[in-house]
Design an enzyme around this catalytic site. Structure first.
Site, PDB file in Angstrom:
ATOM      1  N   CYS A  90      62.871 -21.659 -11.548  1.00 41.94           N
ATOM      2  CA  CYS A  90      62.842 -22.903 -10.963  1.00 41.94           C
ATOM      3  C   CYS A  90      63.040 -23.035  -9.489  1.00 41.94           C
ATOM      4  CB  CYS A  90      63.928 -23.853 -11.636  1.00 41.94           C
ATOM      5  SG  CYS A  90      64.114 -23.772 -13.468  1.00 41.94           S
ATOM      6  N   HIS A 151      66.380 -29.439  -7.200  1.00 37.68           N
ATOM      7  CA  HIS A 151      66.874 -28.172  -7.442  1.00 37.68           C
ATOM      8  C   HIS A 151      66.641 -27.059  -6.464  1.00 37.68           C
ATOM      9  CE1 HIS A 151      67.945 -25.005 -10.850  1.00 37.68           C
ATOM     10  NE2 HIS A 151      68.909 -25.104 -10.179  1.00 37.68           N
TER      11      HIS A 151
END
Length: 600
Positions: A90, A151
């Site tokens: 990610c 993130h």
């Protein structure tokens, strides 16, 4: 580049001429019927799913999951069949997407096995000197928003400097999570840390326990005299450590799983109730507010990363359990975005892009045995690996009247290509002070070129160069060489189930000398590595790839590692809390009114 002959897999001269003729005819038709893409200040809607497998969508061959809105997007535009994420994790993948650069260039690639941020109070993140497409478009006068998952860090030195926050990277508006959705964020879903505790702490704790019991027994029978105070001290230390472990698991959700609007926490801990619908409503409202001015919307879904969730209108409705429910609700959300574009007559003014940050997490299985990971189709491996299942992701792009509908492009493309594509379409020159690894997709989309500009793509496992893809300019072959591969566990499986995710170095990988070599044009499932006996130009191919690696390596510069242990560990002085930390960081300023959006 010298062409490597391989008579076993090349088209004959006649077939090659026929293929070029067909492409030229299609190019004539496409350019005749397509508008100029020099439309003044087009809008951009960039949609990114999380951990979605390429085989989960109907437009990529799935027959059992209902994704009619995403399939509609594909039919109305271009489907990339070899769209590659710059990383199979990610954090680095999203950094590459936003900047158009390999994450190793920005320090967003780890040297340790922990390749993503796990705590909101870490000090690492996307460096402020990095240039995102949002930052450039904001300077051009675009209204920019990120809705969903970030993130890429939060703070650097204090809990309110927000150096890594989306608002500091070009977004005018933010609604979402600065971290990611984890099992630990949803009560009853277990913990992603269990595998780590089992791997790194279980044995030491057992040894300490056995040692203490043995010392107590030896002391009791008189074979070894140990001061009672010392034994009590050791027991106390063990009790404290065990207590801290319990506190960690209990408080993780409150400290790390929160929803923000701009720089304010509005819900801590995060509630999953109607979450996809809330994100959708925020996106719809943003488009409506900016219907008359140029805008960039990055809609970054939490789905289908675990913890999985679905609203009552979708729960239990798919053929694939909660995972399928989540995919189908996300598809509904995409439909609402397409509907609002039509409502405001923005279709012809808006480029819509859909992708996933990496492949499906095949090791995701719930405590009850239900599969919570997706499907990567014919491709091997998944998230955290550079097998095709980990990096070959959906890539859909629609722009009515500018990009021809119903087209499939088989050339290698990258999620890094979105940066130069968006920036150039907005009429902004690319930065000259840094290497941009992505390439503008418009010449390929409008058939002004027939080959991808990515002759080579470099596949990193964290900060370690794992594999290289080579597509020679005058060959149909797509060579892929692996320098090391993860050790699947159990052996013969398709993932690293015992550790929950595959890692990048040490005893957890196998190095290959010479590298494993595949021809993806003949073996997309990477089942049969080539040898000097099966590929006559084996060593010449590897020599060309090694020269490309040497040139690529020379272009890298030393940068601060944002995912070092010092940057990813929890720092209490950086912890955000919307109330007193002694009240478990609890608040809910989010509207209690239920959304009234109609379902599909």
């Amino acid at each position: 580049m010298v062409f490597i002959l391989n008579n076993s897999n090349l088209f004959t001269t006649t077939r090659r001429k026929m293929r070029i003729l067909v492409l030229l005819l299609f190019y004539h038709y496409a350019t005749k019927n397509a508008k100029s893409y020099k439309t003044s200040n087009p809008n951009f809607i960039l949609i990114m799913a999380d951990d979605l497998g390429i085989g989960d969508l109907g437009c990529y061959g799935n027959k059992t999951l209902r994704t009619r809105n995403i399939d509609k997007l594909a039919k109305g535009g271009v489907t990339f069949t070899q769209h590659i994420a710059a990383s199979p994790l990610c954090t680095p993948s999203r950094a590459a997407f936003l900047t158009g650069r390999y994450p190793v260039r920005s320090g967003m690639a780890a040297l340790s096995n922990i390749g993503v941020f796990l705590f909101s109070a870490s000090s690492g993140g996307l460096p402020t000197e990095e240039i995102t497409f949002a930052k450039l478009l904001k300077q051009k006068g675009y209204s920019t928003a990120l809705i969903g998952k970030w993130h890429l860090g939060l703070n650097c030195n204090s809990r309110d400097d927000f150096c890594h926050h989306p608002l500091n990277h070009g977004f005018d508006y933010f609604y979402g999570l600065t971290m990611t959705s984890l099992r630990d964020c949803k009560p009853g879903e277990g913990s992603v840390f269990v595998a780590g505790v089992r791997a790194y702490l279980a044995t030491p704790l057992q040894l300490i326990g056995i040692t203490l019991i043995s010392l107590e027994v030896l002391h009791y029978i008189g074979l070894l005299r140990i001061p009672r105070g010392a034994l009590r001290f050791f027991f106390l230390i063990c009790t404290v450590l065990f207590g801290l472990l319990l506190i960690f698991f209990y408080t993780f959700r409150y400290l790390n799983c929160f929803l923000m609007r701009n720089d304010q926490i509005i819900q801590q801990p995060l509630s999953y109730k109607n979450l996809t619908q809330r994100l959708t409503e925020e996106a719809v409202q943003f488009i409506g507010r900016n219907a008359d001015i140029p805008f960039l919307l990055f809609l970054s879904y939490l789905q289908v990363h675990t913890a999985l969730y679905a609203s009552k209108d979708f729960k239990g409705k798919s053929k694939h359990g909660l995972y399928g429910d989540a995919v189908e609700e996300m598809d509904w959300s995409v439909g609402k975005i397409l509907d609002v574009l039509e409502k405001w007559n923005l279709n012809d003014k808006t480029l819509v892009y859909f992708t996933s940050d990496q492949g499906a997490h095949v090791e995701e299985v719930s405590s009850t045995g239900e599969v919570h990971g997706g499907y990567n189709g014919i491709y091997k491996g998944g998230k955290a690996t550079n097998w095709e299942g980990g990096i070959r992701v959906p890539g859909l792009l629609r722009w009515p009247g500018v990009v021809q509908a119903g087209v499939h492009i088989d050339e290698p493309t990258s999620n890094m290509d979105i940066f130069p594509t968006v920036v150039k379409l907005a009429g902004i020159p690319l930065p000259k002070d840094r290497i941009i690894d992505g390439h503008d997709l418009m010449p390929l989309l409008q058939w002004k070129i027939l080959r991808s500009e990515h002759e080579f793509l470099f596949h990193y496992c964290n900060a370690y160069l794992n594999a290289v893809r080579w597509h020679p300019g005058n060959s149909e072959s797509i060579w892929k060489a692996f320098f090391f591969t993860p050790n699947f566990d159990p052996e013969g499986s398709n993932g690293c189930y015992n550790s929950h995710v595959c890692y990048c170095y040490g005893r957890l990988v196998t190095h290959h000398n010479p590298p494993l070599l595949f021809d993806l044009s003949r073996d997309p499932g990477e089942k049969n590595p080539l040898t000097p006996e099966t590929e006559h130009h084996f060593y010449e191919i590897l020599d060309v790839i090694q020269q490309a690696v040497n040139n690529h390596t020379k272009s890298l510069h030393i940068v601060s590692n944002q995912l070092s242990w010092g940057n990813i560990l929890w720092k209490p002085w950086l912890q955000l809390c919307c109330s007193s930390i002694f009240l478990s960081c609890y608040c809910d300023h989010e509207s209690e009114e239920k959304l009234s959006l109609p379902t599909a």
